[in-house]
Design a protein around this motif. Sequence first.
Motif, PDB file in Angstrom:
ATOM      1  N   LEU B 242       0.863  -1.208  -0.078  1.00 37.44           N
ATOM      2  CA  LEU B 242       0.023  -0.231   0.024  1.00 37.44           C
ATOM      3  C   LEU B 242       0.826   1.260  -0.088  1.00 37.44           C
ATOM      4  N   ALA B 243       1.756   1.497   0.813  1.00 36.28           N
ATOM      5  CA  ALA B 243       2.572   2.488   0.998  1.00 36.28           C
ATOM      6  C   ALA B 243       3.203   3.223  -0.079  1.00 36.28           C
ATOM      7  N   SER B 244       3.135   4.419  -0.231  1.00 34.89           N
ATOM      8  CA  SER B 244       4.184   5.097  -1.112  1.00 34.89           C
ATOM      9  C   SER B 244       5.292   5.650   0.050  1.00 34.89           C
ATOM     10  N   LEU B 245       6.616   5.683  -0.525  1.00 35.23           N
ATOM     11  CA  LEU B 245       7.540   5.474   0.415  1.00 35.23           C
ATOM     12  C   LEU B 245       8.595   6.894   0.108  1.00 35.23           C
ATOM     13  N   ASN B 246       9.279   7.531   1.064  1.00 37.37           N
ATOM     14  CA  ASN B 246      10.378   8.369   0.948  1.00 37.37           C
ATOM     15  C   ASN B 246      11.672   7.937   1.481  1.00 37.37           C
ATOM     16  N   PHE B 247      12.478   8.044   0.877  1.00 41.00           N
ATOM     17  CA  PHE B 247      13.971   7.336   1.346  1.00 41.00           C
ATOM     18  C   PHE B 247      15.023   8.478   1.525  1.00 41.00           C
ATOM     19  N   ALA B 248      15.555   8.479   2.794  1.00 40.25           N
ATOM     20  CA  ALA B 248      16.515   9.743   2.945  1.00 40.25           C
ATOM     21  C   ALA B 248      17.680   8.972   3.869  1.00 40.25           C
ATOM     22  N   ARG B 301       4.571   8.594   2.315  1.00 39.82           N
ATOM     23  CA  ARG B 301       4.010   9.703   1.845  1.00 39.82           C
ATOM     24  C   ARG B 301       2.858   9.474   0.973  1.00 39.82           C
ATOM     25  N   GLY B 302       2.054  10.477   0.781  1.00 41.07           N
ATOM     26  CA  GLY B 302       0.858  10.203  -0.321  1.00 41.07           C
ATOM     27  C   GLY B 302      -0.394   9.781   0.418  1.00 41.07           C
ATOM     28  N   ARG B 303      -0.357   9.000   1.741  1.00 42.18           N
ATOM     29  CA  ARG B 303      -1.509   8.732   2.303  1.00 42.18           C
ATOM     30  C   ARG B 303      -1.139   9.452   3.872  1.00 42.18           C
ATOM     31  N   LYS B 304      -2.063   9.815   4.754  1.00 45.22           N
ATOM     32  CA  LYS B 304      -2.006  10.328   5.961  1.00 45.22           C
ATOM     33  C   LYS B 304      -1.116   9.090   6.810  1.00 45.22           C
ATOM     34  N   PRO B 305       0.191   9.247   7.117  1.00 49.58           N
ATOM     35  CA  PRO B 305       0.854   8.325   7.815  1.00 49.58           C
ATOM     36  C   PRO B 305       0.521   7.954   9.164  1.00 49.58           C
ATOM     37  N   LYS B 306       0.217   6.831   9.378  1.00 49.26           N
ATOM     38  CA  LYS B 306       0.019   6.215  10.699  1.00 49.26           C
ATOM     39  C   LYS B 306       0.833   5.219  11.004  1.00 49.26           C
ATOM     40  N   THR B 307       1.965   5.125  10.366  1.00 52.83           N
ATOM     41  CA  THR B 307       3.055   4.022  10.381  1.00 52.83           C
ATOM     42  C   THR B 307       4.324   5.014  10.707  1.00 52.83           C
ATOM     43  N   PRO B 308       5.025   4.584  11.812  1.00 49.80           N
ATOM     44  CA  PRO B 308       6.175   5.241  11.869  1.00 49.80           C
ATOM     45  C   PRO B 308       7.406   4.902  11.045  1.00 49.80           C
ATOM     46  N   PRO B 309       8.225   5.788  10.509  1.00 45.78           N
ATOM     47  CA  PRO B 309       9.424   5.193   9.569  1.00 45.78           C
ATOM     48  C   PRO B 309      10.005   4.135  10.049  1.00 45.78           C
ATOM     49  N   ALA B 310      10.611   3.435   8.834  1.00 48.46           N
ATOM     50  CA  ALA B 310      11.407   2.509   9.098  1.00 48.46           C
ATOM     51  C   ALA B 310      12.905   3.208   9.223  1.00 48.46           C
TER      52      ALA B 310
END
Lengths: 571, 571
Positions: B242-248, B301-310
């Motif tokens: 499901l999740a759209s992600l951002n990597f940094a 990103r892209g959905r209201k995040p309810k999941t903490p970052p990995a």
Amino acid sequence: MSVIVWWLATMVMVAVHSASAGVVELNWEVEYKLGWPDCKEGIVIAINGEFPGPTINAVAGDTVIVHVTNKLSTEGVVIHWHGIRQNGTPWADGAAGVTQCPINPGETLTYNFIVDKAGTHFYHGHYGMQRSAGLYGMMIVRSPKETLQYDGEFNLLLSDWWHQSSHAQELYLSSRPMRWIGEPQSLLINGRGQFNCSLAAYFNKGGLKECKFKENDECAPSILRVEPNKVYRLRIASTTALASLNFAVEGHKLVVVEADGNYITPFTTSDVDIYSGESYSVLLTTDQDPSQNYWISVGVRGRKPKTPPALTVLHYVTAPSSQPPSSPPPETPRWNDFDRSKNFSKKIFSAMGSPPPPRKFRKRLILLNTQNMIDGETKWALNNVSLVVPATPYLGSVKYKLRRGFDRKPPPPPTFPMDYDIMNPPRNRNTTKGNGIYVFPFNVTVDVILQNANGLDANASEIHPWHLHGHDFWVLGYGEGKFRPGIDEKTYNLKNPPLRNTVPLYPYGWTALRFVTDNPGVWFFHCHIEPHLHMGMGVVFAEGLNRIGKVPDEALGCGLTKQFLMNRNNP
Amino acid sequence: MSVIVWWLATMVMVAVHSASAGVVELNWEVEYKLGWPDCKEGIVIAINGEFPGPTINAVAGDTVIVHVTNKLSTEGVVIHWHGIRQNGTPWADGAAGVTQCPINPGETLTYNFIVDKAGTHFYHGHYGMQRSAGLYGMMIVRSPKETLQYDGEFNLLLSDWWHQSSHAQELYLSSRPMRWIGEPQSLLINGRGQFNCSLAAYFNKGGLKECKFKENDECAPSILRVEPNKVYRLRIASTTALASLNFAVEGHKLVVVEADGNYITPFTTSDVDIYSGESYSVLLTTDQDPSQNYWISVGVRGRKPKTPPALTVLHYVTAPSSQPPSSPPPETPRWNDFDRSKNFSKKIFSAMGSPPPPRKFRKRLILLNTQNMIDGETKWALNNVSLVVPATPYLGSVKYKLRRGFDRKPPPPPTFPMDYDIMNPPRNRNTTKGNGIYVFPFNVTVDVILQNANGLDANASEIHPWHLHGHDFWVLGYGEGKFRPGIDEKTYNLKNPPLRNTVPLYPYGWTALRFVTDNPGVWFFHCHIEPHLHMGMGVVFAEGLNRIGKVPDEALGCGLTKQFLMNRNNP
């Protein structure tokens, strides 16, 4: 909503259906749905949206045609018609890997068979642990000339229910080390139970709170609505995954008249022990105070019970429907009073006029039941082989002579391991996995001695209800300790042993049964406890292999039968 | 054990494998196992006991042969080789119902295909929602003459994880009314995440407690161990459900050099947006203070995040391995800053020397993406058809001309519904289920305009990453609102559009892509969000149907192909 009001809302009467025509044809779609079997949401397998599946009503001699469409997402499915002998239609027996390939998602298989004998039967999934997931229902075959006299009847299908999915259970049981699935969370009567509450809470027993129901709650009990001074036939079947059960009706005697679809010599009892795979008909006379209502209780026996009894109510129409029973539910007999259990088994004799068994056996197989380890997995084994059902159905392998379909070396010879100590944990815990089968000549009499033993832990031997496909067998006797060839045969009942398809093997004891190999095909014979079968507790019998008729291609097409059927030259 | 010590215990370096021979042959067993992907026990699909599955390493031009044995209990399985075009081997694409039948339990299918082009690819289940259950792994195809210069590399496979089983999720999504599965409980990097705790808890952000690990914990992060002043290639792929992600990476710039297996014009960025189905290579220079360690963060990103970052750590070997990063992890950009997301997409241009697209299209298909209802089910539809994949694989139906295999009426014509209001919920919520396909002539240029719209709720339009099997396509452009034929084509980038196999469709906008129908076969084109595909968000393209080569019988044998292959006359 109080305990009073659910009653009216959920009162269900199972009507006596009228005799049907010569063909019963059904279209079934099998799929998962959300359900509330014990008031807690879970996922069940439903047929045409119903859980349990619809009751099949037929008359002896009818042809039953069921078009089963698999609407599961990624899983195969089969349906076994438990108690139907499938004479001439071994491919329709519905045992995955034994008599057919699983029906793939989106596909339809048409089961087509004759129900040759009246009886209280049921059907259920026979692939993975789909029976545990709720794939079951009743199948009532009536006699066109019924001699039993009764005024009405009810079907009671008993089962047990876990909150963990059957997928998770399968994985736990196969894990290294094995993780036991534990006792069921609930017992169900016709798919209805109550978790963490009790209909009888007002007696302040067991410490459970009162159940609250909303109208049409799926978990509200099905009430049995009866008139006074009538005789009712209760058709009871157990499709539990694990639990051995005891059935009782408060204040009423039960007259047991049928076992596994065979009439028996009627006997009167206060309660009925019923093991997974068994069915009984009992006659109940509504001869008690007609101003009262009465509990029906189903409790656990044979294993230390951690699951409260399932309850429902026998409601006399002359009593207020809103009036709960005035006495507490019957107590389930002590779980480990095995003598009581054996006494019940030993009360069962065939009805007068039933065919007696042949006087002598031609082949005898002694099957030592052991619990073992292999590569860190806990397994059950017969004569030191733990069954792993192959990807190619045995019926296809033998029909089309696909020699690599299973191990052609037969399982260990049916000679009794005389030095095996059945009273203690195995000296050597190892077992082997295998898929060899026992091939018998056609039309001979076979005796099977099921021999129990101690499991892996000290002082632990379990009840195993063994179920044979394709046959009824005579139960010749039960005994304690190790079977003594040449001696124990003398205790056999050859006069009026009951015909059954399922029989219990008691802890540290033996059970002797006899059948005639008169049904060409390949037949599963296994412990009906679903986790035990999953862990290898079964064998496969084959007979009359050169007399097996046409097997529809639709029932095959997996494993080696796929390649075979694709490459077969058409005439 | 403190946050310090897990570090040493779990430090993992992904070595650069040396070039392999011309054939990569693998034996895989697919089965469920108990795992702890985010420190909480769950059930994952593993390959040869590994979750994620083993990384395939090959060299462009190699033949990859994978013998996949299904060890699941009752479920079929397939594996899709995401990013591999399967030129000449459409049957090996691994899309259940499209290019093959599921592999039955106990059976083995041998995938055999050529990896014709270098790139960062991955593989995953493509049946039911088995990808959500963890059936995935990386597939790295190296160039025999790599021109990129770097000193080491790491593979980072990103995914999301739910505590509810994929079986339950499938059922919830199909329920009436639909029950949404919610946001994932955890994000995983190489199959490892931390639920309900944070590696960075010592910064007191987010209110999560510190994670405690035991040695060899499956959920301890894989640390990236680097030397100072070197260049590393990070191969990043997202197989999220499901999740759209951002990597940094804290304190480090990233130079993006590859997208979906195609070199692009390098550009520098602080972070990378990555959608499910996409892959990137980024170059990272270890030019920061070598006495420190740095966070790697992956957020929603892209959905209201309810999941903490990995989180994981870039560990300079010159810094103490027990020393946690001294600054907090990078903040994930605001989830609904779609302009920022689009800006990232628009920075991607093909590398110099890449083949430009044909100047003109021969066929154009406009696909209106809508959310609808049908009989109480929530569905996604394209041009008002919600795809239901048939039981007979399309490839079998077209190869063997099985006319009943799917609806031969093509889906609604690719004319743009000019009057459809994309900014508001549908006036008519109804849709239809269908399984018709779009058949294109061979070797023509096709444009597809993906047109987004408002969903069922007001003010809601979602990102959909669309993935095409069997092809790369040129991304010609993105636009706001409704595509205007005759006008918006003028904004196309025909000079250096990137070649991709997955592209985002942004809320209330359109995305234009172009490909050449040069690969005979049947190809899935679908939203890569697993629940969306489950709810019908896909179409099927077919091309060069009279040029499809031999399809191995083993890949077929379900639905109508079963009967066909069984009844086919052998020469």
